[in-house]
Design an enzyme around this catalytic site. Structure first.
Site, PDB file in Angstrom:
ATOM      1  CD  GLU B  60     -27.916  36.317  -8.997  1.00 38.82           C
ATOM      2  OE1 GLU B  60     -27.859  36.353  -7.747  1.00 38.82           O
ATOM      3  OE2 GLU B  60     -26.899  36.186  -9.724  1.00 38.82           O
ATOM      4  CG  HIS B 129     -22.772  27.705 -14.323  1.00 36.30           C
ATOM      5  ND1 HIS B 129     -22.311  27.512 -13.050  1.00 36.30           N
ATOM      6  CD2 HIS B 129     -22.781  29.051 -14.514  1.00 36.30           C
ATOM      7  CE1 HIS B 129     -22.012  28.684 -12.509  1.00 36.30           C
ATOM      8  NE2 HIS B 129     -22.302  29.631 -13.362  1.00 36.30           N
TER       9      HIS B 129
END
Lengths: 325, 328
Positions: B60, B129
């Protein structure tokens, strides 16, 4: 036997390399003096001892090639063409600085020279270099991204992510490690399981080599050759230039973690006098010519200091400028 | 006008901008061959090819860093972080680099790039999440933050983001992807940044919200209307630039305000909004500004207790009633 200099480059180019190294050393030593006087503040990381790397490498690149570096980057910027007076003004925090006094020592930048920045988060420049290489390929431009970094940066995740990415996308990136053996005060073998940095690229199928970073000609030849390969193959390559910084990590560091014997051993390999001697021995320059080069560099640096001293501070409104387009 | 989902509106915006401007490129984890975890990038690889629509490694920080370099080099990357939770792995490039480069280099470069990131809670994805990290981004100067609530805004704001020359963090809500709405057909339909929309006019209280919270606020307003309470609902659309004028004018009219945020309350953006309202509406406020936030806990998995942690339509309605029962 050592390669004859004239077999590598014409006389004027060899002298240019020497001029650049001398100017770099004079500039950095002047920065130290100005820091001691309180004219330069903040962090100041000096390059003395490593000149052969920036000078040799830059000579081996094309002007269109991007250059990125870390926070010990005054010399890379100046060798690429930044005016010493505007770099000095930046270090003084003046409005005439290369970044208007907003970046300082660690954040020099000049896109007109394709000098794409000094970055002060260790390893932050890796993916940015990969991105510039992508942009070059995407736009059909014949240029590579040369990414300088220190031995301390190779244990950042960014290094590994970026090597993998550059090879996966086959991008023209030339990674140039300046291994001066110390990440601040931690020696390479105390931070890296494999201290031979150039060997760490094998996990990413990227060719690499080690070069004597105290010899400007060795660096020049290695970089020039590697850059041609990167350009032709559109693939990354890594060079480890073994070098040494004569000063501490920054002006705040007395470098007590290094022995006097070690320091003296490297001082004896100082890239400036050794290259100067070769120029004289091989009849390329006389000693008086070398003396004149030193005098000229001292004048340039003194003019830079005067320019910085006399330049205005940034206007207060500058605080709010350049955040958004 | 066409009826379409929030997902399809985003997809249409990407396709239109890829067609319009050859310097636009897309990359992210599983965005090409797999067509995106939430299928926002469906059909892009087939139409635009491998050099413009690219899968990346699971890296990322480097997804963002490569976009920064590409943007500096004359390309307009529109990258996807699979979910906003993974942005935390990229905070070095997002915050230390993306938002600083123009400033610290004295305005000599700019970064035309968009970072799309789905997020928000409510799908039982548990603690790692389900986060709402919008405050993290709006806290830092140097990036714009867009938070569309409707399909029309999803399309119009994304097109504006792609054409803007500043870095934009574009936060999509995972529970809105299937929501439907009318979307203008005009291919030049752009929603400007820093212009909040009045989703519903009212006279008794102003509800200030964004993203999915704006939709819940609208539902609460319908519910409250049955009780004779008239709510004005302001959808912020972008958190930076923040359109303060629209909600300040509304609160000056209604005299009462409820600010709604999905993120944690501790140091959340609702506190900043409440301060702005107190500063600018002090003389006209009829009651303290009320605040509805996510609970200050990591998100639990079980749906029975997950629901407690995220503002619901009922929570917002209750906060409005409470505000109406109070006075200075």
């Amino acid at each position: 036997m050592e390669t004859k200099l004239r077999a590598v480059l014409p006389d004027q180019d060899l002298i240019r390399l020497y001029e650049q190294m001398v100017l770099s050393r004079e500039f950095e030593e002047s920065c130290a003096e100005q820091y001691t006087k309180g004219h330069i503040t903040g962090f100041l990381h000096l390059y003395s001892g490593q000149e052969a790397v920036a000078v040799g490498a830059t000579a081996g690149l094309h002007k269109d090639d991007y250059i990125l570096s870390a926070y010990r980057e005054h010399v890379q910027a100046i060798v690429r063409g930044a005016e010493p007076k505007r770099v000095m003004a930046e270090l003084f925090g003046k409005a005439t600085g290369i970044c208007k006094g907003k970046g300082g020592s660690m954040h020099l930048f000049d896109p007109t020279l394709n000098f794409m920045g000094g970055y002060a988060i260790v390893g932050g420049q890796f993916p940015i270099a990969v991105g510039l290489a992508f942009a070059a390929r995407y736009r059909g431009e014949d240029r590579l991204a040369a990414c300088f970094f220190g031995d301390g940066a190779v244990n950042q995740g960014n290094f590994h992510e970026s090597l993998n990415w550059a090879r996966l996308w086959n991008l023209p990136v030339l990674f140039i490690c300046e291994n001066n053996f110390y990440g601040i005060g931690t020696e390479v073998h105390r931070s890296s399981a494999l201290p031979d940095i150039h060997k760490r690229t094998c996990g990413y199928d990227i060719p690499s080599e080690k070069v004597d970073g105290m010899d400007v000609i060795s660096v020049y030849q290695a970089v020039r050759h590697a850059a041609e390969w990167v350009r032709e193959q559109s693939r990354p390559y890594l060079i480890e230039a073994v070098t040494y910084r004569f000063r501490g990590h920054s002006m705040a560091d007395p470098a007590k973690y290094r022995s006097t014997a070690e320091h003296e051993m490297w001082k004896a390999r100082d890239p400036l006098p050794s290259f100067g001697r070769r120029l004289v021995v091989e009849g390329i320059a006389s000693q008086s010519h070398l003396d004149a080069i030193l005098a000229k560099a001292q004048t340039t640096v003194q003019e830079a200091v005067t320019f910085a001293e006399q330049s205005p501070w940034p206007e207060d409104r500058e605080v709010w400028e350049d955040i958004y387009v | 006008m066409s009826d379409m989902t929030y997902r399809d509106a985003l997809n249409l915006a990407l396709k239109e901008e890829l067609r319009r401007d050859p310097s636009v490129v897309i990359w992210g984890e599983d965005v090409a061959l797999y067509e995106g975890s939430f299928k926002v990038t469906r059909g892009l690889l087939a139409e635009f090819g491998e050099e413009r629509v690219k899968d990346t490694p699971i890296s990322e920080n480097t997804i963002i860093g490569v976009a920064i370099g590409a943007a500096m080099g004359g390309v307009r990357p529109v990258v996807e972080l699979m979910t906003v939770n993974f942005a935390l792995l990229a905070m070095d490039q997002l915050v230390n680099h993306m938002t600083k480069i123009r400033y610290m280099f004295g305005g000599q470069t700019w970064l035309p790039m968009v970072v799309r990131a789905p997020g928000g809670g409510g799908s039982q994805l548990a603690a790692q999440h389900s986060q709402s990290l919008e405050t993290f981004f709006m806290h830092c100067p140097g990036m714009y933050v867009a938070v569309p609530a409707t399909p029309a805004d999803a399309r119009g704001l994304l097109k504006t983001a792609i054409r803007d020359n500043n870095p934009v963090v574009f936060l999509e809500h995972e529970l809105l992807y299937n929501s439907r709405g009318e979307v203008p057909d005009d291919p030049e339909y752009l929603v400007p940044f820093g212009a909040a929309s009045v989703l519903r006019e009212g006279t008794d209280v102003t509800i200030v919200a964004y993203s999915r919270m704006s939709i819940l606020a609208l539902q609460a307003a319908v519910e409250l209307e049955r009780e004779g309470i008239s709510c004005e609902v302001i959808d912020l659309r972008t958190l930076n630039p923040l359109d303060t004028a629209t909600f300040i004018a509304s609160v000056q009219k209604t005299g009462r305000a409820v600010v709604v945020e999905e993120c944690w309350q501790m140091a959340g953006l609702g506190g900043h909004l409440a301060w702005l309202i107190h500063r600018d509406c002090f003389d006209t406020l009829l009651a303290p500004v009320n605040r509805v936030s996510g609970l200050d806990v990591p998100m639990p998995y079980s749906r029975k207790i997950e629901k407690l942690c995220i503002p619901q339509m009922e929570t917002i309605a209750a906060a409005v009633r409470e505000t109406l029962s109070q006075k200075y």
